[in-house]
Design a protein around this motif. Structure first.
Motif, PDB file in Angstrom:
ATOM      1  N   LEU A   1       5.074   2.439   5.320  1.00 14.76           N
ATOM      2  CA  LEU A   1       5.659   1.106   5.460  1.00 14.76           C
ATOM      3  C   LEU A   1       7.184   1.162   5.367  1.00 14.76           C
ATOM      4  CD1 LEU A   1       3.141  -1.017   3.358  1.00 14.76           C
ATOM      5  CD2 LEU A   1       3.682  -1.357   5.780  1.00 14.76           C
ATOM      6  N   GLU A   2       7.686   1.952   4.447  1.00 19.07           N
ATOM      7  CA  GLU A   2       9.135   2.104   4.299  1.00 19.07           C
ATOM      8  C   GLU A   2       9.736   2.746   5.551  1.00 19.07           C
ATOM      9  OE1 GLU A   2      12.952   1.937   3.014  1.00 19.07           O
ATOM     10  OE2 GLU A   2      11.215   0.934   2.117  1.00 19.07           O
TER      11      GLU A   2
ATOM     12  N   ASP B   1      -2.491  -0.669   5.509  1.00 15.40           N
ATOM     13  CA  ASP B   1      -2.219  -1.592   4.412  1.00 15.40           C
ATOM     14  C   ASP B   1      -3.470  -2.397   4.067  1.00 15.40           C
ATOM     15  OD1 ASP B   1      -0.472  -2.718   2.501  1.00 15.40           O
ATOM     16  OD2 ASP B   1      -0.074  -4.439   3.811  1.00 15.40           O
TER      17      ASP B   1
ATOM     18  N   ARG C   1       2.691   3.139   1.249  1.00 13.20           N
ATOM     19  CA  ARG C   1       4.044   2.632   0.926  1.00 13.20           C
ATOM     20  C   ARG C   1       5.112   3.453   1.644  1.00 13.20           C
ATOM     21  NH1 ARG C   1       1.894   1.955  -4.401  1.00 13.20           N
ATOM     22  NH2 ARG C   1       2.845   3.922  -5.003  1.00 13.20           N
TER      23      ARG C   1
ATOM     24  N   ARG D   1      -2.314   4.928  -1.859  1.00 11.23           N
ATOM     25  CA  ARG D   1      -1.358   3.826  -1.705  1.00 11.23           C
ATOM     26  C   ARG D   1       0.066   4.342  -1.559  1.00 11.23           C
ATOM     27  NH1 ARG D   1      -1.316  -0.873   0.732  1.00 11.23           N
ATOM     28  NH2 ARG D   1       0.759  -1.626   0.299  1.00 11.23           N
TER      29      ARG D   1
ATOM     30  N   GLU E   1      -2.817  -2.789  -2.228  1.00  4.30           N
ATOM     31  CA  GLU E   1      -2.340  -2.687  -3.610  1.00  4.30           C
ATOM     32  C   GLU E   1      -3.388  -3.346  -4.491  1.00  4.30           C
ATOM     33  OE1 GLU E   1       0.344  -1.303  -4.918  1.00  4.30           O
ATOM     34  OE2 GLU E   1       1.741  -1.101  -3.254  1.00  4.30           O
TER      35      GLU E   1
END
Length: 68
Positions: free
Chosen positions: A51-52, A20, A48, A44, A25
């Motif tokens: 992270l999910e 991250d 993501r 990215r 972002e």
């Protein structure tokens, strides 16, 4: 119940935090080429996704501890 196909290997917190930080972002500038926007967007998207998955794994662990 989660199918074996839906399972994802354990994701360490330090890994998602490092990714991250490495691939944050960002809003592209007006000078950014379309190819670079696509490349950065792909990077990215992976962050993501991880992270999910990390959040889902931790929700599952918390829910299992509460139900036990």
């Amino acid at each position: 119940m989660v199918d074996d196909q839906d399972r994802f290997p354990h994701i360490p917190k330090d890994l998602v935090e490092a990714l991250d930080k490495r691939f944050p972002e960002r809003t592209p500038s007006l000078n950014t080429s379309l190819d670079e926007i696509r490349w950065k967007g792909g990077e990215r998207a992976v962050v993501r996704f991880l992270l999910e998955q990390y959040n889902r794994q931790n929700e599952t662990v918390i829910n299992e501890k509460v139900l036990s």
